[in-house]
Design an enzyme around this catalytic site. Sequence first.
Site, PDB file in Angstrom:
ATOM      1  N   TYR A   1      44.537  26.884  26.893  1.00 57.48           N
ATOM      2  CA  TYR A   1      44.522  27.785  25.743  1.00 57.48           C
ATOM      3  C   TYR A   1      44.880  29.194  26.196  1.00 57.48           C
ATOM      4  CZ  TYR A   1      40.042  29.951  27.056  1.00 57.48           C
ATOM      5  OH  TYR A   1      39.062  30.649  27.713  1.00 57.48           O
TER       6      TYR A   1
ATOM      7  N   LYS B   1      43.637  28.217  32.793  1.00 64.32           N
ATOM      8  CA  LYS B   1      42.851  28.531  31.587  1.00 64.32           C
ATOM      9  C   LYS B   1      42.707  27.261  30.756  1.00 64.32           C
ATOM     10  CE  LYS B   1      42.558  32.350  28.221  1.00 64.32           C
ATOM     11  NZ  LYS B   1      41.226  32.845  28.497  1.00 64.32           N
TER      12      LYS B   1
ATOM     13  N   GLU C   1      33.374  36.157  38.797  1.00 61.30           N
ATOM     14  CA  GLU C   1      33.770  36.778  37.527  1.00 61.30           C
ATOM     15  C   GLU C   1      32.669  36.574  36.507  1.00 61.30           C
ATOM     16  OE1 GLU C   1      37.254  34.876  35.777  1.00 61.30           O
ATOM     17  OE2 GLU C   1      36.681  32.957  36.617  1.00 61.30           O
TER      18      GLU C   1
ATOM     19  N   LEU D   1      39.792  33.250  36.948  1.00 61.44           N
ATOM     20  CA  LEU D   1      40.946  33.323  36.053  1.00 61.44           C
ATOM     21  C   LEU D   1      41.557  34.712  36.247  1.00 61.44           C
ATOM     22  CD1 LEU D   1      42.510  31.878  33.715  1.00 61.44           C
ATOM     23  CD2 LEU D   1      41.347  33.506  32.242  1.00 61.44           C
TER      24      LEU D   1
HETATM   25  C1  LIG Z   1      36.612  33.043  32.819  1.00 55.01           C
HETATM   26  C2  LIG Z   1      37.431  34.204  32.357  1.00 55.01           C
HETATM   27  N1  LIG Z   1      37.771  35.150  33.242  1.00 55.01           N
HETATM   28  C3  LIG Z   1      38.487  36.231  32.866  1.00 55.01           C
HETATM   29  C4  LIG Z   1      38.908  36.406  31.558  1.00 55.01           C
HETATM   30  C5  LIG Z   1      39.700  37.618  31.183  1.00 55.01           C
HETATM   31  O1  LIG Z   1      41.053  37.281  30.996  1.00 55.01           O
HETATM   32  P1  LIG Z   1      41.979  38.120  30.039  1.00 55.01           P
HETATM   33  O2  LIG Z   1      41.908  39.537  30.493  1.00 55.01           O
HETATM   34  O3  LIG Z   1      43.345  37.547  30.245  1.00 55.01           O
HETATM   35  O4  LIG Z   1      41.468  37.937  28.662  1.00 55.01           O
HETATM   36  C6  LIG Z   1      38.599  35.428  30.607  1.00 55.01           C
HETATM   37  C7  LIG Z   1      39.043  35.573  29.224  1.00 55.01           C
HETATM   38  O5  LIG Z   1      38.835  34.746  28.390  1.00 55.01           O
HETATM   39  C8  LIG Z   1      37.849  34.291  31.018  1.00 55.01           C
HETATM   40  O6  LIG Z   1      37.528  33.329  30.135  1.00 55.01           O
END
Ligand SMILES: Cc1ncc(COP(=O)(O)O)c(C=O)c1O
Length: 292
Positions: free
Chosen positions: A31, A149, A181, A205
Amino acid sequence: MTVYLNTRFIKKSEATISIEDRGFIFGDGVYEVWRIVNGQLFEHARHLARLERGLRELRITPPAEATRDGLLAIAERLIEDNDLCEGEGTLYLEITRGVAPRTHHFPATAPAPTVFAFVNRFVPPEELRARGATATMLPDVRWLRCDIKTIQLLPNVMAKQQAQERGAVEAILIRDGVVTEGSHSNVMAVLDGELRTHEANNLILRGITRDVLLEIAQAEGIAVREEAILESDLGRVSELFVTGTTTDVTPIIRVDDRQIGTGTPGPIAKRLYALLRERMGAGARQAVSATG
Ligand SMILES: Cc1ncc(COP(=O)(O)O)c(C=O)c1O
C-alpha cells in the site's frame, strides 16, 4: 464518497472484494499513502517509486491501470469527486496479488491484482504538534523486511494499540537495543548537535517524509547522520521527533517516564516542521505542472 476498485469509480458502500483475495487471506499486498495538499499529491514520484519497488520485491506484476500516469489519473478523479481540491487530505492505495483459491505459494496462473484507492480529508493536529506528544518504548517484533510497505501491519497495530492504552501517542520500537522506528512513523533525534535517524535498511520503512526532512536539514546546514540511536542514548538526546506522511514532524517530549530535552518541542523539530510545511506548498505547485 467515491472510491476506486479494479478500474471502476464507485460508491464506498458498493465496494466489495472477494473472500479469496490474497490481501484478505494472507496480507499479500502493498500500500501507499500520499498527502494531498490543495488537490495535489505531495512527493508523488517518490511514493510511486516506493510502491513499484514493493511490487517488485513481492513479485506482483503491476496491473495495467497502475502505471504512473494511470495512478495519477485515478488520484485526480478521486480528489475531484470527493471535493479535495482545497485543503488537505490523504490518498490510500492498495494493490494485492489478487483473487485465487487459497494456497500459500503464488497461484500457478497469476490473477489480476486487486487495486483499491480512496481519499480522506485530513486536518493536521497542529495543537498536538505545538504542545509535543508522548511515546512509549516497545520491542520491535516485526519481520526483517520492514523496508517493504506491505499491508501486513499486525505488529504495528498491536504496538499502536499498546501505546494508546498507555496514554501515549506513538510507540517507539526497539530491536537489539537500537531505536528502529515508530509503529507508523520514522524516529529522529538530535544527539550531540547531530540529527540522527536509523539508516535506510531492511529494519525500517524508508519514509518519504524522512528523506525529505534529511534533504531539508542538509540544505539548512544541520549535521545529519543516518545511524540509529541506541535505547541507552535516549536519556541524552536533546530532541526527539517522529515523522511521516500524516505525522509530519511531531515532537516527542516524553518517552514513558523520561522527559526528553526540556520537555517542550525543540528548535530543530520546529524549524524542520515549518520548512516541511513550506515545501508541501511548493511541492503542491510543482505537481500541478507534472500532472497537467
Ligand atoms: C512503519 C512506518 N515507518 C515510517 C513511516 C513513514 O513513512 P512516510 O514518511 O513515507 O509516510 C510509516 C508511514 O506509514 C510507517 O508505517
